[in-house]
Design a protein around this motif. Structure first.
Motif, PDB file in Angstrom:
ATOM      1  N   LEU A  16      -0.005  -0.793   0.978  1.00 31.45           N
ATOM      2  CA  LEU A  16       0.131  -2.180   0.535  1.00 31.45           C
ATOM      3  C   LEU A  16      -0.977  -3.070   1.089  1.00 31.45           C
ATOM      4  CD1 LEU A  16       4.014  -2.570   0.840  1.00 31.45           C
ATOM      5  CD2 LEU A  16       2.668  -2.042  -1.203  1.00 31.45           C
ATOM      6  N   THR A  17      -1.429  -2.794   2.306  1.00 28.77           N
ATOM      7  CA  THR A  17      -2.552  -3.556   2.853  1.00 28.77           C
ATOM      8  C   THR A  17      -3.811  -3.328   2.026  1.00 28.77           C
ATOM      9  OG1 THR A  17      -1.665  -3.436   5.106  1.00 28.77           O
ATOM     10  CG2 THR A  17      -4.014  -3.908   4.883  1.00 28.77           C
ATOM     11  N   THR A  18      -4.078  -2.076   1.686  1.00 26.40           N
ATOM     12  CA  THR A  18      -5.240  -1.760   0.852  1.00 26.40           C
ATOM     13  C   THR A  18      -5.154  -2.509  -0.469  1.00 26.40           C
ATOM     14  OG1 THR A  18      -5.286   0.446   1.845  1.00 26.40           O
ATOM     15  CG2 THR A  18      -6.620   0.107  -0.128  1.00 26.40           C
ATOM     16  N   ALA A  19      -3.972  -2.481  -1.091  1.00 28.69           N
ATOM     17  CA  ALA A  19      -3.783  -3.184  -2.362  1.00 28.69           C
ATOM     18  C   ALA A  19      -3.928  -4.703  -2.189  1.00 28.69           C
ATOM     19  CB  ALA A  19      -2.413  -2.854  -2.939  1.00 28.69           C
ATOM     20  N   TYR A  20      -3.437  -5.232  -1.065  1.00 28.29           N
ATOM     21  CA  TYR A  20      -3.502  -6.667  -0.790  1.00 28.29           C
ATOM     22  C   TYR A  20      -4.944  -7.172  -0.780  1.00 28.29           C
ATOM     23  CZ  TYR A  20      -2.932 -11.022   1.901  1.00 28.29           C
ATOM     24  OH  TYR A  20      -2.975 -12.327   2.338  1.00 28.29           O
ATOM     25  N   TYR A  21      -5.819  -6.385  -0.167  1.00 33.16           N
ATOM     26  CA  TYR A  21      -7.217  -6.807  -0.070  1.00 33.16           C
ATOM     27  C   TYR A  21      -8.061  -6.359  -1.273  1.00 33.16           C
ATOM     28  CZ  TYR A  21      -6.423  -8.398   4.705  1.00 33.16           C
ATOM     29  OH  TYR A  21      -5.976  -9.093   5.815  1.00 33.16           O
ATOM     30  N   LEU A  22      -7.427  -5.675  -2.229  1.00 37.10           N
ATOM     31  CA  LEU A  22      -8.170  -5.189  -3.397  1.00 37.10           C
ATOM     32  C   LEU A  22      -7.792  -5.861  -4.707  1.00 37.10           C
ATOM     33  CD1 LEU A  22      -8.470  -1.269  -3.244  1.00 37.10           C
ATOM     34  CD2 LEU A  22     -10.343  -2.934  -3.352  1.00 37.10           C
ATOM     35  N   HIS A  23      -6.538  -6.323  -4.816  1.00 41.88           N
ATOM     36  CA  HIS A  23      -6.004  -6.650  -6.134  1.00 41.88           C
ATOM     37  C   HIS A  23      -6.745  -7.781  -6.849  1.00 41.88           C
ATOM     38  CE1 HIS A  23      -3.818  -9.824  -3.889  1.00 41.88           C
ATOM     39  NE2 HIS A  23      -3.772 -10.445  -5.045  1.00 41.88           N
ATOM     40  N   GLU A  24      -7.428  -8.651  -6.100  1.00 42.01           N
ATOM     41  CA  GLU A  24      -8.188  -9.717  -6.744  1.00 42.01           C
ATOM     42  C   GLU A  24      -9.543  -9.232  -7.245  1.00 42.01           C
ATOM     43  OE1 GLU A  24      -8.489 -12.951  -4.036  1.00 42.01           O
ATOM     44  OE2 GLU A  24      -6.375 -13.553  -4.254  1.00 42.01           O
ATOM     45  N   HIS A  25      -9.922  -8.017  -6.885  1.00 35.50           N
ATOM     46  CA  HIS A  25     -11.247  -7.496  -7.226  1.00 35.50           C
ATOM     47  C   HIS A  25     -11.191  -6.272  -8.130  1.00 35.50           C
ATOM     48  CE1 HIS A  25     -12.796 -10.046  -3.939  1.00 35.50           C
ATOM     49  NE2 HIS A  25     -11.716  -9.651  -3.291  1.00 35.50           N
ATOM     50  N   LYS A  26     -10.092  -5.509  -8.053  1.00 30.06           N
ATOM     51  CA  LYS A  26      -9.990  -4.253  -8.785  1.00 30.06           C
ATOM     52  C   LYS A  26      -8.620  -4.148  -9.460  1.00 30.06           C
ATOM     53  CE  LYS A  26     -13.874  -2.280  -7.081  1.00 30.06           C
ATOM     54  NZ  LYS A  26     -14.989  -1.720  -7.875  1.00 30.06           N
ATOM     55  N   ASN A  27      -8.579  -3.348 -10.508  1.00 31.57           N
ATOM     56  CA  ASN A  27      -7.328  -3.000 -11.151  1.00 31.57           C
ATOM     57  C   ASN A  27      -6.665  -1.893 -10.321  1.00 31.57           C
ATOM     58  OD1 ASN A  27      -5.253  -2.299 -12.906  1.00 31.57           O
ATOM     59  ND2 ASN A  27      -6.589  -1.060 -14.203  1.00 31.57           N
ATOM     60  N   VAL A  28      -5.491  -2.174  -9.740  1.00 34.14           N
ATOM     61  CA  VAL A  28      -4.858  -1.265  -8.783  1.00 34.14           C
ATOM     62  C   VAL A  28      -3.503  -0.786  -9.318  1.00 34.14           C
ATOM     63  CG1 VAL A  28      -3.910  -1.021  -6.451  1.00 34.14           C
ATOM     64  CG2 VAL A  28      -5.971  -2.408  -6.827  1.00 34.14           C
ATOM     65  N   THR A  29      -3.270   0.524  -9.216  1.00 32.36           N
ATOM     66  CA  THR A  29      -1.958   1.101  -9.521  1.00 32.36           C
ATOM     67  C   THR A  29      -1.462   1.880  -8.309  1.00 32.36           C
ATOM     68  OG1 THR A  29      -2.499   1.335 -11.872  1.00 32.36           O
ATOM     69  CG2 THR A  29      -0.633   2.610 -11.055  1.00 32.36           C
ATOM     70  N   ILE A  30      -0.215   1.622  -7.907  1.00 30.01           N
ATOM     71  CA  ILE A  30       0.403   2.317  -6.782  1.00 30.01           C
ATOM     72  C   ILE A  30       1.424   3.315  -7.315  1.00 30.01           C
ATOM     73  CG2 ILE A  30       1.942   2.050  -4.786  1.00 30.01           C
ATOM     74  CD1 ILE A  30       0.650  -0.653  -4.261  1.00 30.01           C
ATOM     75  N   PHE A  31       1.326   4.563  -6.851  1.00 33.82           N
ATOM     76  CA  PHE A  31       2.291   5.602  -7.201  1.00 33.82           C
ATOM     77  C   PHE A  31       3.087   5.967  -5.947  1.00 33.82           C
ATOM     78  CE2 PHE A  31      -0.699   6.034 -10.638  1.00 33.82           C
ATOM     79  CZ  PHE A  31       0.048   6.500 -11.720  1.00 33.82           C
ATOM     80  N   THR A  32       4.393   6.050  -6.071  1.00 35.14           N
ATOM     81  CA  THR A  32       5.225   6.477  -4.952  1.00 35.14           C
ATOM     82  C   THR A  32       6.304   7.424  -5.460  1.00 35.14           C
ATOM     83  OG1 THR A  32       6.662   5.726  -3.145  1.00 35.14           O
ATOM     84  CG2 THR A  32       6.704   4.427  -5.164  1.00 35.14           C
ATOM     85  N   LYS A  33       6.607   8.466  -4.684  1.00 36.90           N
ATOM     86  CA  LYS A  33       7.514   9.505  -5.173  1.00 36.90           C
ATOM     87  C   LYS A  33       8.970   9.083  -5.147  1.00 36.90           C
ATOM     88  CE  LYS A  33       8.058  12.290  -0.921  1.00 36.90           C
ATOM     89  NZ  LYS A  33       7.863  13.644  -0.367  1.00 36.90           N
ATOM     90  N   ARG A  34       9.285   7.993  -4.461  1.00 32.66           N
ATOM     91  CA  ARG A  34      10.638   7.443  -4.478  1.00 32.66           C
ATOM     92  C   ARG A  34      10.551   5.945  -4.760  1.00 32.66           C
ATOM     93  NH1 ARG A  34      14.124  10.682   0.180  1.00 32.66           N
ATOM     94  NH2 ARG A  34      13.575  12.791  -0.505  1.00 32.66           N
ATOM     95  N   ARG A  35      11.513   5.184  -4.292  1.00 33.16           N
ATOM     96  CA  ARG A  35      11.433   3.740  -4.460  1.00 33.16           C
ATOM     97  C   ARG A  35      10.366   3.179  -3.527  1.00 33.16           C
ATOM     98  NH1 ARG A  35      15.075   0.556  -2.988  1.00 33.16           N
ATOM     99  NH2 ARG A  35      15.989   1.913  -1.420  1.00 33.16           N
ATOM    100  N   LYS A  36       9.823   2.043  -3.871  1.00 35.51           N
ATOM    101  CA  LYS A  36       8.714   1.471  -3.102  1.00 35.51           C
ATOM    102  C   LYS A  36       9.113   1.106  -1.679  1.00 35.51           C
ATOM    103  CE  LYS A  36       9.418  -3.170  -5.149  1.00 35.51           C
ATOM    104  NZ  LYS A  36      10.468  -2.753  -6.120  1.00 35.51           N
ATOM    105  N   GLU A  37      10.418   0.894  -1.443  1.00 36.78           N
ATOM    106  CA  GLU A  37      10.864   0.549  -0.091  1.00 36.78           C
ATOM    107  C   GLU A  37      11.098   1.786   0.779  1.00 36.78           C
ATOM    108  OE1 GLU A  37      12.142  -2.579  -3.002  1.00 36.78           O
ATOM    109  OE2 GLU A  37      12.469  -0.410  -2.850  1.00 36.78           O
ATOM    110  N   GLU A  38      11.071   2.962   0.218  1.00 39.21           N
ATOM    111  CA  GLU A  38      11.382   4.170   0.986  1.00 39.21           C
ATOM    112  C   GLU A  38      10.123   4.700   1.661  1.00 39.21           C
ATOM    113  OE1 GLU A  38      14.210   7.095  -0.517  1.00 39.21           O
ATOM    114  OE2 GLU A  38      14.488   5.826  -2.272  1.00 39.21           O
ATOM    115  N   SER A  39       9.845   4.150   2.837  1.00 39.79           N
ATOM    116  CA  SER A  39       8.673   4.566   3.605  1.00 39.79           C
ATOM    117  C   SER A  39       8.985   4.425   5.083  1.00 39.79           C
ATOM    118  CB  SER A  39       7.460   3.694   3.256  1.00 39.79           C
ATOM    119  OG  SER A  39       7.667   2.349   3.689  1.00 39.79           O
ATOM    120  N   ASN A  40       8.176   5.075   5.907  1.00 39.61           N
ATOM    121  CA  ASN A  40       8.330   4.911   7.352  1.00 39.61           C
ATOM    122  C   ASN A  40       8.068   3.475   7.771  1.00 39.61           C
ATOM    123  OD1 ASN A  40       9.053   7.548   7.894  1.00 39.61           O
ATOM    124  ND2 ASN A  40       6.972   8.217   8.348  1.00 39.61           N
ATOM    125  N   SER A  41       7.161   2.811   7.081  1.00 38.89           N
ATOM    126  CA  SER A  41       6.852   1.420   7.416  1.00 38.89           C
ATOM    127  C   SER A  41       8.081   0.542   7.261  1.00 38.89           C
ATOM    128  CB  SER A  41       5.726   0.897   6.521  1.00 38.89           C
ATOM    129  OG  SER A  41       4.542   1.626   6.706  1.00 38.89           O
TER     130      SER A  41
END
Length: 516
Positions: A16-41
Motif C-alpha cells: 500500500l505504501t508503494t501504491a500510495y507514492y505511485l498512484h498519481e503517476h502510474k496506473n496501479v493494480t493490486i492483486f491479493t489472494k484473499r481480502r485486502k485486509e488479510e495481511s500481517n500488517s
C-alpha cells in the motif's frame, strides 16, 4: 500493449505504501489472494520504531538495529531506514494519520526489546498495523484497482524481464496480466511453521514465485521467533505484543521464577532471539511459561486487542498471568534487492517482508518491520516513477493442460510441512535434524515445482508446492551456515564466526538441478 503500468502483489503496508507514492503517476493494480485486509500488517499489534523524539537520534536507532541484527546488517540500508523513516511518518501525520498521545497531547513513545530509548509509536493501543493500513486504504480508495481473491501462481518473465503475472481464481480460471513493472509485496513465510503469529496467508508464496522466476534469494536461514504467543488448548492462537513487556510485564515459570533474570542484561527486553530461546529451553525442561502482567494498570485500555483475545480463549487476565509459547514470526531473508527494491530480474521489485534489504541482519529489531515497509515501499515507488517503458516482445500464452496425477497424489498435508519445520528447522537446530528435513523435502519433485507450469493444479496444491520450495530453501540455507547468529541457532555450532559477519548465501533455482 501492457494493460497495467504497475502490478503490485500483496496488500500489506509495503504494497500500500508503494501504491500510495505511485498512484498519481502510474496506473496501479493490486492483486491479493484473499481480502485486502488479510495481511500481517493488518494484524500488527506492535508499533513503528522511529527516532522522532527530541531525546532520540537516528544514530541511536541505527546502533540498536545493528546490535539486534548481530552485525549481519547492511549498514548502508540501515542508515536509509532510520534516517528516512521519521520523514515518511511525519508526512503521513500531516495527511491525517494519528498515533497515540499522552494527556498533554504529545506523542506517546513506547519501548520494546533491543531499543535503548522509548521510540515506538502506537495507534489504538495495540492496533497500529490496522490503523495504518486503514489510513492507506482510505487514501487509495477509487485511485487504484484492487483485485481480491486472485491467487498469483507465476511471474511472467520474457527475455530476462518480468512482464506480468499469471493468476488463478477460486473457480479455477487462469488469467494473464501484463505490466511494465511488477512489485512483489506478498509477505513472509512463518505460516509454514506449526506455531506462528502470522496471517494464514503468509506461507512463502512470494519467495517461491521469485525463486521459480530465477531471482536471487538471500539469508533464508534467519527466521525470527516471537517469544510470546498466547497458548490455549495446546496451540498458539494469537500474538502478545512485545509492547506488553515494554510496559513492565515479566516472563515467569509456573512457580514464579523470572525466566530472563540472569540470561541477558536487558532481561525481558533482550532481543527476540535470546528471549525465544530462553523460553524454549524452559519448555524443553518441562516448565510452563507465563507473561506476568499484574503490574500493568489499565491493561484492557492499553491493550484492547490482547484483552479480547484472552477473553475469547477464557484466559483471566485479572489473575495476572498469560500462558505463552514462542512462534515463528518474521523472515529476515528473502528476495535480494538493492536500495530501491529492485531484484536481480529487470522489471521486478520486492518490498516488505518478502524482500531481503539487509536492514534486519540476522534478527529484526522490534517494530522495524512496518518501518521497513514504509521506507522501502516509498523508495521503490521513486525508482518506478523514474522508469520509462521499453518495448517488450510478448509470446502468446496458452494454458498448460498437461496433467501429472502422481505429483498431486504425493503432496503432503500442510500440517505435516509445519510439523517438519517446527521440529527440525525451528528455534534450535542441528545438522542431524536439518539433514533429515532436507531429505524429507527432497523426496518431492522440487525441480518440477520450480521449473514446470502448474496450471493444472488447484490453488491449494500450488500453495503446498510453494511451501515445500520455501521450506527447502530455509533448511538448506540453515545447513550451510555452520554458526549461530540471531534467528539462526545451531546447537552443534553454538557460537558466532566473526569472519561471517557480512557473509551472504545466494541461492538460484539452478541449484535444484542436482536433485533427482
Amino acid at each position: 500493449m501492457m494493460e497495467n503500468e504497475v502490478i503490485i502483489v500483496g496488500s500489506g503496508i509495503a504494497a500500500l505504501t508503494t501504491a500510495y507514492y505511485l498512484h498519481e503517476h502510474k496506473n496501479v493494480t493490486i492483486f491479493t489472494k484473499r481480502r485486502k485486509e488479510e495481511s500481517n500488517s493488518w494484524l500488527a499489534q506492535g508499533g513503528v520504531a522511529a527516532a522522532i523524539s527530541i531525546e532520540d537520534h537516528w544514530q541511536c536507532h541505527f546502533h540498536d538495529t545493528i546490535a539486534a541484527g548481530c552485525y549481519h546488517n547492511d549498514e548502508k540500508m540501515v542508515e536509509l531506514l532510520v534516517r528516512e523513516g521519521p520523514k515518511r511518518i511525519s508526512e503521513w501525520m500531516e495527511e491525517g494519520l494519528r498515533f497515540d498521545t499522552k494527556k498533554d497531547g504529545s506523542l506517546h513513545f513506547g519501548r520494546e526489546g533491543g531499543h535503548g530509548k522509548r521510540r515506538i509509536l502506537h495507534a489504538g493501543g495495540d492496533q497500529t498495523g490496522r490503523t495504518i493500513v486503514a489510513f492507506l486504504l482510505e487514501k487509495l480508495a477509487g485511485r487504484v484497482r484492487m483485485v481480491e481473491d486472485e491467487y498469483v501462481m507465476e511471474l511472467l518473465v520474457e527475455h530476462g524481464r518480468c512482464v506480468g503475472i499469471k493468476t488463478k481464481n477460486r473457480s479455477g480460471q487462469i488469467a494473464f496480466h501484463y505490466a511494465n513493472t511488477v512489485v512483489l509485496a506478498a509477505g513472509g513465510c512463518a505460516g509454514i511453521y506449526a506455531f506462528s503469529s502470522n496471517s494464514q496467508a503468509a506461507t512463502g508464496d512470494g519467495i517461491a514465485l521469485a525463486y521459480r522466476a530465477g531471482a536471487k534469494i538471500a539469508d533464508m536461514e534467519f527466521i525470527q521467533f516471537h517469544p510470546t504467543m498466547l497458548l490455549a488448548n495446546g496451540k498458539a492462537v494469537g500474538l502478545i505484543s512485545e509492547a506488553v513487556r515494554g510496559e513492565g510485564a515479566v516472563l515467569v515459570t509456573e512457580d514464579g521464577r523470572k525466566v530472563m533474570e540472569s540470561v541477558h542484561p536487558l532481561r525481558d527486553l533482550a532481543p527476540r532471539d535470546i528471549v525465544a530461546r530462553a523460553i524454549h529451553a524452559e519448555i524443553q525442561h518441562g516448565h510452563r511459561v507465563y507473561l506476568d502482567v499484574s503490574m500493568i494498570a489499565r491493561f484492557r485500555e492499553q491493550f484492547p486487542t490482547i484483552a479480547k483475545l484472552c477473553q475469547a480463549y477464557e484466559v483471566d487476565i485479572d489473575k495476572g498471568k498469560i500462558p505463552i509459547v514462542p512462534g515463528a514470526h518474521f523472515l529476515m531473508g528473502g528476495v535480494h534487492v538493492n536500495d530501491h527494491g529492485q531484484t536481480s530480474i529487470q522489471g521486478l521489485y520486492a518490498v516488505g517482508e518478502v524482500a531481503c534489504t539487509g536492514v534486519h541482519g540476522a534478527n529484526r529489531l522490534a517494530s522495524n518491520s512496518l518501518l521497513e515497509g514504509i521506507v522501502f515501499g516509498a523508495r521503490a515507488a521513486e525508482a518506478i516513477r523514474r522508469e520509462t517503458a521499453s518495448p517488450v516482445q510478448l509470446r502468446k500464452k496458452t494454458n498448460d493442460i498437461h496433467s501429472n496425477k502422481k505429483v498431486v497424489n504425493d503432496l503432503p498435508e500442510i500440517s505435516t510441512i509445519q510439523t517438519i519445520m517446527s521440529t527440525y528447522v525451528g528455534i534450535v537446530r542441528d545438522e542431524q535434524g536439518l539433514q533429515y528435513a532436507k531429505k524429507w523435502f527432497e523426496q518431492f519433485p522440487l525441480s518440477y515445482f520450480a521449473n514446470s507450469s502448474l496450471d493444472h493444479f488447484s490453488i491449494n496444491e500450488i500453495a503446498i508446492m510453494h511451501m515445500l520450495l520455501t521450506g527447502w530453501l530455509i533448511t538448506t540455507s540453515a545447513l550451510q551456515r555452520t554458526e549461530s547468529r540471531g534467528g539462526h541457532y545451531r546447537s552443534d555450532y553454538p557460537f558466532e564466526r566473526k569472519q561471517w559477519k557480512q557473509r551472504r548465501i545466494w541461492r538460484t533455482k539452478s541449484e535444484l538441478n542436482v536433485i533427482a
